[in-house]
Design a protein around this motif. Sequence first.
Motif, PDB file in Angstrom:
ATOM      1  N   PHE A   1      48.121  75.285 122.065  1.00 36.39           N
ATOM      2  CA  PHE A   1      48.101  76.761 121.975  1.00 36.39           C
ATOM      3  C   PHE A   1      46.662  77.239 121.838  1.00 36.39           C
ATOM      4  CE2 PHE A   1      48.423  74.828 117.851  1.00 36.39           C
ATOM      5  CZ  PHE A   1      47.423  75.469 117.126  1.00 36.39           C
ATOM      6  N   TYR A   2      46.450  78.505 122.182  1.00 38.67           N
ATOM      7  CA  TYR A   2      45.123  79.106 122.045  1.00 38.67           C
ATOM      8  C   TYR A   2      44.966  79.675 120.647  1.00 38.67           C
ATOM      9  CZ  TYR A   2      41.053  82.036 123.047  1.00 38.67           C
ATOM     10  OH  TYR A   2      39.802  82.620 123.035  1.00 38.67           O
ATOM     11  N   ASN A   3      43.910  79.258 119.973  1.00 38.50           N
ATOM     12  CA  ASN A   3      43.565  79.795 118.655  1.00 38.50           C
ATOM     13  C   ASN A   3      42.454  80.825 118.890  1.00 38.50           C
ATOM     14  OD1 ASN A   3      42.376  80.288 116.170  1.00 38.50           O
ATOM     15  ND2 ASN A   3      42.699  78.186 115.420  1.00 38.50           N
ATOM     16  N   ALA A   4      42.857  82.093 118.959  1.00 34.57           N
ATOM     17  CA  ALA A   4      41.906  83.153 119.350  1.00 34.57           C
ATOM     18  C   ALA A   4      40.781  83.273 118.329  1.00 34.57           C
ATOM     19  CB  ALA A   4      42.643  84.478 119.498  1.00 34.57           C
ATOM     20  N   ALA A   5      41.099  83.101 117.049  1.00 31.22           N
ATOM     21  CA  ALA A   5      40.074  83.261 116.009  1.00 31.22           C
ATOM     22  C   ALA A   5      38.952  82.249 116.208  1.00 31.22           C
ATOM     23  CB  ALA A   5      40.713  83.093 114.631  1.00 31.22           C
ATOM     24  N   ARG A   6      39.284  81.092 116.736  1.00 29.87           N
ATOM     25  CA  ARG A   6      38.268  80.041 116.918  1.00 29.87           C
ATOM     26  C   ARG A   6      37.802  79.894 118.362  1.00 29.87           C
ATOM     27  NH1 ARG A   6      39.313  75.347 112.514  1.00 29.87           N
ATOM     28  NH2 ARG A   6      38.255  76.553 110.946  1.00 29.87           N
ATOM     29  N   GLY A   7      38.390  80.691 119.243  1.00 26.38           N
ATOM     30  CA  GLY A   7      37.956  80.673 120.647  1.00 26.38           C
ATOM     31  C   GLY A   7      38.223  79.344 121.332  1.00 26.38           C
ATOM     32  N   ARG A   8      39.316  78.691 120.948  1.00 23.03           N
ATOM     33  CA  ARG A   8      39.575  77.369 121.540  1.00 23.03           C
ATOM     34  C   ARG A   8      41.076  77.110 121.656  1.00 23.03           C
ATOM     35  NH1 ARG A   8      37.807  74.124 115.979  1.00 23.03           N
ATOM     36  NH2 ARG A   8      39.904  74.002 115.099  1.00 23.03           N
ATOM     37  N   VAL A   9      41.432  76.305 122.654  1.00 22.13           N
ATOM     38  CA  VAL A   9      42.792  75.761 122.714  1.00 22.13           C
ATOM     39  C   VAL A   9      42.805  74.556 121.788  1.00 22.13           C
ATOM     40  CG1 VAL A   9      44.448  74.558 124.181  1.00 22.13           C
ATOM     41  CG2 VAL A   9      43.283  76.587 125.038  1.00 22.13           C
ATOM     42  N   GLU A  10      43.898  74.375 121.087  1.00 22.43           N
ATOM     43  CA  GLU A  10      44.037  73.197 120.218  1.00 22.43           C
ATOM     44  C   GLU A  10      45.273  72.422 120.638  1.00 22.43           C
ATOM     45  OE1 GLU A  10      44.148  74.336 116.090  1.00 22.43           O
ATOM     46  OE2 GLU A  10      42.319  75.549 116.295  1.00 22.43           O
ATOM     47  N   MET A  11      45.185  71.121 120.579  1.00 15.53           N
ATOM     48  CA  MET A  11      46.371  70.277 120.754  1.00 15.53           C
ATOM     49  C   MET A  11      46.583  69.499 119.459  1.00 15.53           C
ATOM     50  SD  MET A  11      46.824  68.994 124.651  1.00 15.53           S
ATOM     51  CE  MET A  11      46.022  67.428 124.453  1.00 15.53           C
ATOM     52  N   HIS A  12      47.842  69.431 119.065  1.00 18.11           N
ATOM     53  CA  HIS A  12      48.226  68.714 117.849  1.00 18.11           C
ATOM     54  C   HIS A  12      49.480  67.896 118.146  1.00 18.11           C
ATOM     55  CE1 HIS A  12      45.809  71.321 115.026  1.00 18.11           C
ATOM     56  NE2 HIS A  12      45.911  72.140 116.066  1.00 18.11           N
TER      57      HIS A  12
ATOM     58  N   TYR B   1      34.493  79.594 126.809  1.00 16.65           N
ATOM     59  CA  TYR B   1      33.197  80.260 126.656  1.00 16.65           C
ATOM     60  C   TYR B   1      33.172  81.641 127.294  1.00 16.65           C
ATOM     61  CZ  TYR B   1      30.838  76.079 124.885  1.00 16.65           C
ATOM     62  OH  TYR B   1      30.440  75.015 124.107  1.00 16.65           O
ATOM     63  N   GLN B   2      32.244  82.488 126.830  1.00 15.01           N
ATOM     64  CA  GLN B   2      31.806  83.649 127.597  1.00 15.01           C
ATOM     65  C   GLN B   2      30.699  83.125 128.505  1.00 15.01           C
ATOM     66  OE1 GLN B   2      33.296  86.529 127.392  1.00 15.01           O
ATOM     67  NE2 GLN B   2      34.529  86.008 125.570  1.00 15.01           N
ATOM     68  N   GLN B   3      30.613  83.664 129.714  1.00 18.63           N
ATOM     69  CA  GLN B   3      29.613  83.136 130.652  1.00 18.63           C
ATOM     70  C   GLN B   3      28.198  83.183 130.060  1.00 18.63           C
ATOM     71  OE1 GLN B   3      30.145  84.230 134.813  1.00 18.63           O
ATOM     72  NE2 GLN B   3      27.932  84.543 134.976  1.00 18.63           N
ATOM     73  N   ALA B   4      27.868  84.308 129.409  1.00 19.46           N
ATOM     74  CA  ALA B   4      26.504  84.454 128.856  1.00 19.46           C
ATOM     75  C   ALA B   4      26.252  83.398 127.779  1.00 19.46           C
ATOM     76  CB  ALA B   4      26.324  85.853 128.283  1.00 19.46           C
ATOM     77  N   ASP B   5      27.263  83.078 126.992  1.00 16.79           N
ATOM     78  CA  ASP B   5      27.082  82.076 125.929  1.00 16.79           C
ATOM     79  C   ASP B   5      26.874  80.685 126.526  1.00 16.79           C
ATOM     80  OD1 ASP B   5      27.408  84.076 124.101  1.00 16.79           O
ATOM     81  OD2 ASP B   5      29.538  83.679 123.752  1.00 16.79           O
ATOM     82  N   ALA B   6      27.578  80.408 127.638  1.00 20.52           N
ATOM     83  CA  ALA B   6      27.423  79.105 128.296  1.00 20.52           C
ATOM     84  C   ALA B   6      25.993  78.953 128.819  1.00 20.52           C
ATOM     85  CB  ALA B   6      28.427  78.979 129.440  1.00 20.52           C
ATOM     86  N   ILE B   7      25.480  80.014 129.415  1.00 11.24           N
ATOM     87  CA  ILE B   7      24.105  79.967 129.955  1.00 11.24           C
ATOM     88  C   ILE B   7      23.099  79.826 128.819  1.00 11.24           C
ATOM     89  CG2 ILE B   7      22.359  81.381 131.142  1.00 11.24           C
ATOM     90  CD1 ILE B   7      24.702  82.349 132.952  1.00 11.24           C
ATOM     91  N   GLU B   8      23.366  80.531 127.725  1.00 20.85           N
ATOM     92  CA  GLU B   8      22.450  80.447 126.565  1.00 20.85           C
ATOM     93  C   GLU B   8      22.453  79.035 125.990  1.00 20.85           C
ATOM     94  OE1 GLU B   8      21.157  80.462 122.534  1.00 20.85           O
ATOM     95  OE2 GLU B   8      23.301  80.282 123.032  1.00 20.85           O
ATOM     96  N   LEU B   9      23.642  78.407 125.925  1.00 19.04           N
ATOM     97  CA  LEU B   9      23.746  77.031 125.407  1.00 19.04           C
ATOM     98  C   LEU B   9      22.931  76.074 126.287  1.00 19.04           C
ATOM     99  CD1 LEU B   9      25.037  74.782 123.638  1.00 19.04           C
ATOM    100  CD2 LEU B   9      26.989  74.809 125.220  1.00 19.04           C
TER     101      LEU B   9
ATOM    102  N   PRO C   1      30.758  73.547 119.316  1.00 20.27           N
ATOM    103  CA  PRO C   1      29.497  74.065 119.881  1.00 20.27           C
ATOM    104  C   PRO C   1      28.251  73.271 119.470  1.00 20.27           C
ATOM    105  CG  PRO C   1      30.918  75.873 119.292  1.00 20.27           C
ATOM    106  CD  PRO C   1      31.628  74.634 118.826  1.00 20.27           C
ATOM    107  N   ASP C   2      28.130  72.874 118.212  1.00 18.11           N
ATOM    108  CA  ASP C   2      26.927  72.124 117.795  1.00 18.11           C
ATOM    109  C   ASP C   2      26.863  70.758 118.484  1.00 18.11           C
ATOM    110  OD1 ASP C   2      26.178  74.139 116.205  1.00 18.11           O
ATOM    111  OD2 ASP C   2      26.705  73.165 114.291  1.00 18.11           O
ATOM    112  N   ASP C   3      28.026  70.129 118.637  1.00 18.19           N
ATOM    113  CA  ASP C   3      28.065  68.819 119.298  1.00 18.19           C
ATOM    114  C   ASP C   3      27.796  68.960 120.801  1.00 18.19           C
ATOM    115  OD1 ASP C   3      28.645  67.648 116.869  1.00 18.19           O
ATOM    116  OD2 ASP C   3      30.811  67.773 117.170  1.00 18.19           O
ATOM    117  N   ALA C   4      28.247  70.079 121.369  1.00 19.81           N
ATOM    118  CA  ALA C   4      27.969  70.339 122.792  1.00 19.81           C
ATOM    119  C   ALA C   4      26.463  70.450 122.987  1.00 19.81           C
ATOM    120  CB  ALA C   4      28.661  71.624 123.246  1.00 19.81           C
TER     121      ALA C   4
END
Length: 326
Positions: free
Chosen positions: A246-257, A289-297, A173-176
């Motif tokens: 896989f989706y890492n729900a705690a971090r709200g992101r898909v991760e690839m390893h 993202y949640q839509q509202a968070d995307a708009i806020e960003l 998020p900070d880099d985005a």
Amino acid sequence: MINPMLTSCTSEITLEGSSNAHVPDELFAGLLAKQACISPKFLYDALGSKLFEAICELPEYYPTRTEAAIFARHGAEIARAAGEGCTLIDLGAGNCAKAASLFPLLKPAQYVAVDISTEFLHEALAPLRQRFAQIEMEGLGMDFSQQFALPAQVRAARRLFFYPGSSIGNFAPDDAYAFLRRLRLECGDDGAILIGIDLAKDKAVLDAAYDDALGVTAAFNLNILRHVNTLIGADFDIRAWRHHGFYNAARGRVEMHLESTRAQLVQWPGGARRFEAGERIHTENSYKYQQADAIELLERSGFEATRVWTDPRCPFAVIHAQAMAA
Ligand SMILES: C[S@@+](CC[C@H](N)C(=O)[O-])C[C@H]1O[C@@H](n2cnc3c(N)ncnc32)[C@H](O)[C@@H]1O
């Protein structure tokens, strides 16, 4: 060292970001980090770009078809929001198909396709130059994750940054935020952004999208090792690594390893790292993202959302946002 990603150019693609001298150091730092990592931008060499195209055809990979359906359904409204005659700057253009689908409606004055995967970009642009001869086109082979300034041949007026495919999700998020701020500075007060952002959804849907039954995503992820071998002369044995997505729900992101299937030493000129069996290299995040968070960003970054289009069947948002006066 010249970056082989950007060497196979032709005169029709301008290579920007003059030096790619940072590439080896960036890779060494990631490979030697406690939690080894390789930036997802290295997923894309010519083969990686073709594998990504194949992923877009998979039944499990919903983002491309969902976004394309939004463009097809709401294209006229998108064109009304963006206005005709803009300077359309396609960030991570890939095969340029999404932008091309909007050409007849947007009627851009100039199309600027930007991608790190230069050879693939060249192949994608050639037929478009023929098909849409009335549109001035530029291809820029560059890594936009580095500081960048668009070259003089990119028109300054009415720049519309087109950033589909939820590629913004690859940034933390900070880099985005930092990336969007840079776009805001590059577009001037009459500029705008048209961005596709994947929204949070069921874990099962996300897990399948990034770990498909055919193993195409696995090949795409493993190809990063082949690419790294080319870039820094490493000796990754691709058969000794396994894909995880896989989706890492705690971090709200898909991760690839990529997971090492045995203890092994990987070497490159000037360095080496030992990987234990089960140890992983982190290759991609895809934040949802949640839509509202995307708009806020977007708003925090200096863009005011003017329209949002979604798909009723699959949470995904296409947002048009206008630059706010600086
Ligand atoms: C997920 S694909 C999206 C392709 C296309 N825009 C779409 O939506 O189908 C990401 C694209 O961005 C490009 N890309 C990734 N990181 C990049 C970077 N740092 N600089 C320039 N291009 C990059 C890749 O080569 C690839 O074509």
